[in-house]
Design a protein around this motif. Sequence first.
Motif, PDB file in Angstrom:
ATOM      1  N   PHE A 106       1.838   7.170  -6.632  1.00  0.00           N
ATOM      2  CA  PHE A 106       0.847   8.221  -6.667  1.00  0.00           C
ATOM      3  C   PHE A 106       1.626   9.512  -6.754  1.00  0.00           C
ATOM      4  CE2 PHE A 106      -3.189   5.664  -6.002  1.00  0.00           C
ATOM      5  CZ  PHE A 106      -3.805   6.238  -7.124  1.00  0.00           C
ATOM      6  N   GLY A 107       2.666   9.689  -5.842  1.00  0.00           N
ATOM      7  CA  GLY A 107       3.280  10.708  -5.622  1.00  0.00           C
ATOM      8  C   GLY A 107       4.188  11.047  -6.919  1.00  0.00           C
ATOM      9  N   VAL A 108       4.805   9.992  -7.432  1.00  0.00           N
ATOM     10  CA  VAL A 108       5.307  10.080  -8.561  1.00  0.00           C
ATOM     11  C   VAL A 108       4.368  10.612  -9.773  1.00  0.00           C
ATOM     12  CG1 VAL A 108       6.932   8.834 -10.514  1.00  0.00           C
ATOM     13  CG2 VAL A 108       7.149   8.500  -8.024  1.00  0.00           C
ATOM     14  N   GLY A 109       3.279  10.084  -9.759  1.00  0.00           N
ATOM     15  CA  GLY A 109       2.501  10.481 -10.984  1.00  0.00           C
ATOM     16  C   GLY A 109       2.096  11.986 -10.702  1.00  0.00           C
ATOM     17  N   TYR A 110       1.675  12.353  -9.412  1.00  0.00           N
ATOM     18  CA  TYR A 110       1.433  13.662  -9.190  1.00  0.00           C
ATOM     19  C   TYR A 110       2.513  14.669  -9.601  1.00  0.00           C
ATOM     20  CZ  TYR A 110      -2.438  11.877  -6.553  1.00  0.00           C
ATOM     21  OH  TYR A 110      -3.358  10.908  -6.006  1.00  0.00           O
ATOM     22  N   GLY A 111       3.839  14.054  -9.387  1.00  0.00           N
ATOM     23  CA  GLY A 111       4.836  15.065  -9.667  1.00  0.00           C
ATOM     24  C   GLY A 111       5.257  15.176 -11.111  1.00  0.00           C
ATOM     25  N   VAL A 112       4.718  14.224 -11.968  1.00  0.00           N
ATOM     26  CA  VAL A 112       4.830  14.231 -13.381  1.00  0.00           C
ATOM     27  C   VAL A 112       3.564  15.121 -13.908  1.00  0.00           C
ATOM     28  CG1 VAL A 112       4.198  12.832 -15.628  1.00  0.00           C
ATOM     29  CG2 VAL A 112       5.806  12.076 -13.779  1.00  0.00           C
ATOM     30  N   THR A 152       0.948  -1.419   0.005  1.00  0.00           N
ATOM     31  CA  THR A 152       0.141   0.056  -0.037  1.00  0.00           C
ATOM     32  C   THR A 152       0.768   1.245  -0.040  1.00  0.00           C
ATOM     33  OG1 THR A 152      -1.699  -1.268   1.134  1.00  0.00           O
ATOM     34  CG2 THR A 152      -1.661   1.310   1.293  1.00  0.00           C
ATOM     35  N   GLY A 153       1.833   1.263   0.767  1.00  0.00           N
ATOM     36  CA  GLY A 153       2.962   2.176   0.712  1.00  0.00           C
ATOM     37  C   GLY A 153       3.415   2.642  -0.559  1.00  0.00           C
ATOM     38  N   LEU A 154       3.663   1.548  -1.386  1.00  0.00           N
ATOM     39  CA  LEU A 154       4.470   1.548  -2.532  1.00  0.00           C
ATOM     40  C   LEU A 154       3.311   2.210  -3.741  1.00  0.00           C
ATOM     41  CD1 LEU A 154       6.720   1.106  -4.975  1.00  0.00           C
ATOM     42  CD2 LEU A 154       5.700  -1.183  -5.017  1.00  0.00           C
ATOM     43  N   ILE A 155       2.075   1.916  -3.582  1.00  0.00           N
ATOM     44  CA  ILE A 155       1.227   2.391  -4.252  1.00  0.00           C
ATOM     45  C   ILE A 155       1.082   3.906  -4.064  1.00  0.00           C
ATOM     46  CG2 ILE A 155      -1.605   2.656  -4.620  1.00  0.00           C
ATOM     47  CD1 ILE A 155      -1.210  -0.556  -4.356  1.00  0.00           C
ATOM     48  N   ILE A 156       0.919   4.380  -2.655  1.00  0.00           N
ATOM     49  CA  ILE A 156       1.106   5.664  -2.336  1.00  0.00           C
ATOM     50  C   ILE A 156       2.013   6.462  -3.016  1.00  0.00           C
ATOM     51  CG2 ILE A 156       1.024   7.392  -0.265  1.00  0.00           C
ATOM     52  CD1 ILE A 156      -0.710   5.315   1.037  1.00  0.00           C
ATOM     53  N   PHE A 157       3.326   5.811  -2.820  1.00  0.00           N
ATOM     54  CA  PHE A 157       4.596   6.644  -3.252  1.00  0.00           C
ATOM     55  C   PHE A 157       4.487   6.722  -4.862  1.00  0.00           C
ATOM     56  CE2 PHE A 157       8.700   6.186  -5.211  1.00  0.00           C
ATOM     57  CZ  PHE A 157       9.483   7.082  -4.517  1.00  0.00           C
TER      58      PHE A 157
END
Length: 138
Positions: free
Chosen positions: A65-71, A58-63
């Motif tokens: 999402f963070g990459v996606g929002y950064g892009v 779950t932490g990896l998925i949240i991480f």
Amino acid sequence: MSPTQNTSEVPRWSRVALFVASVQCLIWGVFIIFLPARSALAYGLSEVPRELFLWQGTGLIIFLFGVGYGVASTNPKQHWAVVLIGLLAKVLGPVGIAWSVFVGQVPARVLILIPINDVIWWIPFGLIVAKGIIHSKG
């Protein structure tokens, strides 16, 4: 239209909002991945989950999402579909958590994180998605 022109037409607040959402998810994801027991307690669980690798997933998925929002923060109009996926997760995730509380699977104290992790993003993400959809049709 060149990519720089397209980006300059994007309101600054949308890029900032996505950047902040990115940082929040990256930090929270790393916290869950590397300190899964502590993060479970931060979520309000009374005991540490037995299958910590699932919690870390779950932490990896949240991480991610963070990459996606950064892009997406580089050009919200172009990457509005990424923001839509995030918005769906930030709406449906709390629904699932609320259901788990309702049926007694998790304690109600887990609900405390929903406003700061999810609800605060509904309006900005919704506006970004709406502008992206309008832009893609026009």
